[in-house]
Design a protein around this motif. Structure first.
Motif, short mmCIF file in Angstrom:
data_model
loop_
_atom_site.label_atom_id
_atom_site.label_comp_id
_atom_site.label_asym_id
_atom_site.label_seq_id
_atom_site.Cartn_x
_atom_site.Cartn_y
_atom_site.Cartn_z
N LEU A 423 0.83 -1.20 0.00
CA LEU A 423 0.00 0.00 0.00
C LEU A 423 0.86 1.25 0.00
O LEU A 423 0.57 2.22 -0.71
CB LEU A 423 -0.92 0.02 1.22
N VAL A 424 1.91 1.24 0.81
CA VAL A 424 2.81 2.39 0.88
C VAL A 424 3.46 2.63 -0.47
O VAL A 424 3.55 3.77 -0.95
CB VAL A 424 3.89 2.18 1.96
N ALA A 425 3.91 1.56 -1.11
CA ALA A 425 4.60 1.69 -2.39
C ALA A 425 3.64 2.11 -3.51
O ALA A 425 3.98 2.94 -4.36
CB ALA A 425 5.27 0.36 -2.75
N ALA A 426 2.43 1.57 -3.49
CA ALA A 426 1.50 1.84 -4.58
C ALA A 426 0.77 3.16 -4.41
O ALA A 426 0.45 3.83 -5.39
CB ALA A 426 0.50 0.70 -4.69
N GLY A 427 0.48 3.54 -3.15
CA GLY A 427 -0.23 4.80 -2.92
C GLY A 427 -1.59 4.81 -3.60
O GLY A 427 -2.38 3.87 -3.52
N LEU A 428 -1.87 5.88 -4.35
CA LEU A 428 -3.12 6.02 -5.05
C LEU A 428 -3.25 4.95 -6.15
O LEU A 428 -4.36 4.57 -6.54
CB LEU A 428 -3.24 7.41 -5.65
N GLY A 429 -2.10 4.45 -6.61
CA GLY A 429 -2.11 3.41 -7.63
C GLY A 429 -2.86 2.17 -7.19
O GLY A 429 -3.45 1.46 -8.01
N PHE A 430 -2.84 1.88 -5.89
CA PHE A 430 -3.60 0.72 -5.38
C PHE A 430 -5.09 0.90 -5.65
O PHE A 430 -5.77 -0.04 -6.11
CB PHE A 430 -3.35 0.55 -3.88
N ALA A 431 -5.57 2.10 -5.40
CA ALA A 431 -7.00 2.37 -5.62
C ALA A 431 -7.38 2.28 -7.08
O ALA A 431 -8.48 1.85 -7.43
CB ALA A 431 -7.36 3.75 -5.06
N SER A 432 -6.48 2.68 -7.94
CA SER A 432 -6.80 2.70 -9.39
C SER A 432 -6.95 1.30 -9.96
O SER A 432 -7.48 1.13 -11.06
CB SER A 432 -5.72 3.46 -10.16
N LYS A 433 -6.47 0.28 -9.22
CA LYS A 433 -6.54 -1.09 -9.73
C LYS A 433 -7.74 -1.86 -9.21
O LYS A 433 -7.96 -3.01 -9.58
CB LYS A 433 -5.26 -1.84 -9.34
#
Length: 434
Positions: A423-433
């Motif tokens: 989660l820390v590494a992906a940030g907002l990118g986690f939500a986009s997936k």
């Protein structure tokens, strides 16, 4: 005594009352069927404007610009809108007595109305420091903010301060937003609150540290971990000093208080079943009394997502619960039922150049991402709340409309996460997936 019959009565002319009126009209309301009672002098308006743009020194928001339902992108319901729809809007009129057995309510003018269906949308009022027996709390120059009249008084006080100093008591929503408004009016602000950080019901200390630093960078003096014990007044009864529990004294002739709110249950308290500080309702917002519904701040409702019951004080819930109740009322008349209320908790705030949104439940462990760059103007950072390897809540600072929709989807779907480091590494990118 003559009794006037109304098919539908709404008690409360705030946000929920305005949105209920719109939903009634949408579902085929006939002229003369609905009466709305409001203590206020203005037709229902979007209350969040009062602690934001209403206080701006330049181009401030004013009515009729923020009547409901513009807060959700809907049509602006001016006073004449109600008349055109055949809705009787009785302003500056308070319901002071109720009889749920005989289905009547009585106004402060002695008028008695019988209802077919009653919708309670009385909202909340502010907690007054006098409620806590704070010495000197009756001094002139101490302000609260709940309605348009409060806002107008505060605007006049701000103009009269001429760039002086002010004390804001409270570190929650109202305290933060009004501290920002005072600051942009070139007033030197000191904030005082007993909590260890801003917004402790939502923010973790790490999350709050960014906002505290930002406010301090704007010149706001933040005093945490102590409370106001008394106010001193001058010979004219004007506040002159604010006395703190830690022994400090702040000199100020302008004090703004935002220490919380309490639901307005009178005059129905004792007549309806209560739970968690509000009237207990089902998923259609029906109370324990036949023909009586309660919405918004005064309703304790089943939170389908989390399998418990909650009372939520927020404009988003006020709007949606009012619409849900009216849909349920109209469906019941046809012997039908509506889908149960499935609310996703949502909170937001805007102050200075900041704008954050939060969706879901802030339970479990908080995982903050992008925090290192949070000091940069316009930077995005956020947080996820993780419990039992599921993302339960999501927070985003500086998000676009589309990005905020992404974090809402995360909170709604509660995806599984294997490692918090992801989660820390992906940030907002986690939500986009998702």
């Amino acid at each position: 005594m003559a009794v006037t019959f109304c098919k539908y009565i709404v008690v409360g002319g705030g946000v929920a009352g305005g949105y209920a009126a719109r939903e009634f009209v949408k579902l085929g309301l006939q002229p003369g069927e609905l009466t709305i009672f409001s203590k206020e002098a203005a037709a229902p308006y979007e209350r969040p404007a009062l602690s934001k743009a209403y206080m701006f020194p330049d181009a401030p928001a004013r009515l009729p610009g923020f009547h409901v339902c513009v807060g959700s992108g809907g049509e602006r319901q001016l006073p004449e809108w109600y008349a055109e729809k055949g809705i009787e809007l009785k302003l500056e009129t308070e319901i002071v007595k109720a009889d749920v057995e005989n289905k009547t309510v009585t106004t402060d003018k002695g008028e008695v109305y019988e209802y077919g269906t009653l919708l309670l949308a009385t909202g909340s009022t502010f907690l007054d420091l006098a409620d806590f027996k704070t010495a000197g709390a009756d001094a002139k120059g101490i302000f609260y903010l709940r309605d348009l009249r409060d806002a107008d008084k505060l605007v006049d006080a701000i103009k009269g301060t001429n760039g002086g100093e002010a004390v804001v008591v409270g570190g929650g929503y109202i305290g933060l937003e009004l501290a920002a408004c005072l600051t942009v009016n070139k007033i030197k602000v000191t904030m005082v609150f007993p909590d260890p950080c801003f917004m402790p019901r939502l923010f973790t200390p790490e999350l709050a540290s960014f906002y505290e630093g930002y406010y301090e960078g704007k010149g706001v003096n933040v005093i945490k971990g102590t409370s106001v014990t008394a106010f001193e007044k001058d010979d004219n009864g004007q506040v002159s000093k604010v006395l703190l529990k830690d022994g400090r004294t702040l000199e100020s002739t302008l004090v703004v208080v935002g220490v919380g709110a309490k639901p307005v249950l009178a005059p129905f308290k004792g007549l309806l079943e209560e739970e968690k500080g509000g009237f207990k309702v089902d998923a259609s917002f029906k109370t324990s009394a036949p023909g009586v519904y309660a919405v918004g701040d005064v309703a304790t409702f089943p939170m389908k997502m989390y399998g418990d019951t909650r009372r939520v004080e927020h404009v988003d819930h006020a709007r949606k619960s009012a619409m849900q109740a009216v849909q349920a009322i109209k469906a019941a008349e046809k012997g039908e039922v509506v889908d149960e209320y499935d609310y996703l908790p949502f909170f937001y705030s805007r102050s200075f150049d900041l704008s954050w949104q939060f969706y879901g439940d802030n339970v479990g462990e908080t995982v903050i991402w992008g925090r290192e760059g949070a000091a940069a103007p316009g930077s995005k950072f956020g947080a996820y709340w993780v419990k039992d390897n599921k993302v339960m809540g999501a927070f985003l600072e500086g998000g676009s409309a589309d990005e905020n929709k992404l974090i809402a989807k995360v909170a709604r779907e509660q995806p599984t996460v294997n490692a918090k480091e992801d989660l820390v590494a992906a940030g907002l990118g986690f939500a986009s997936k998702i």
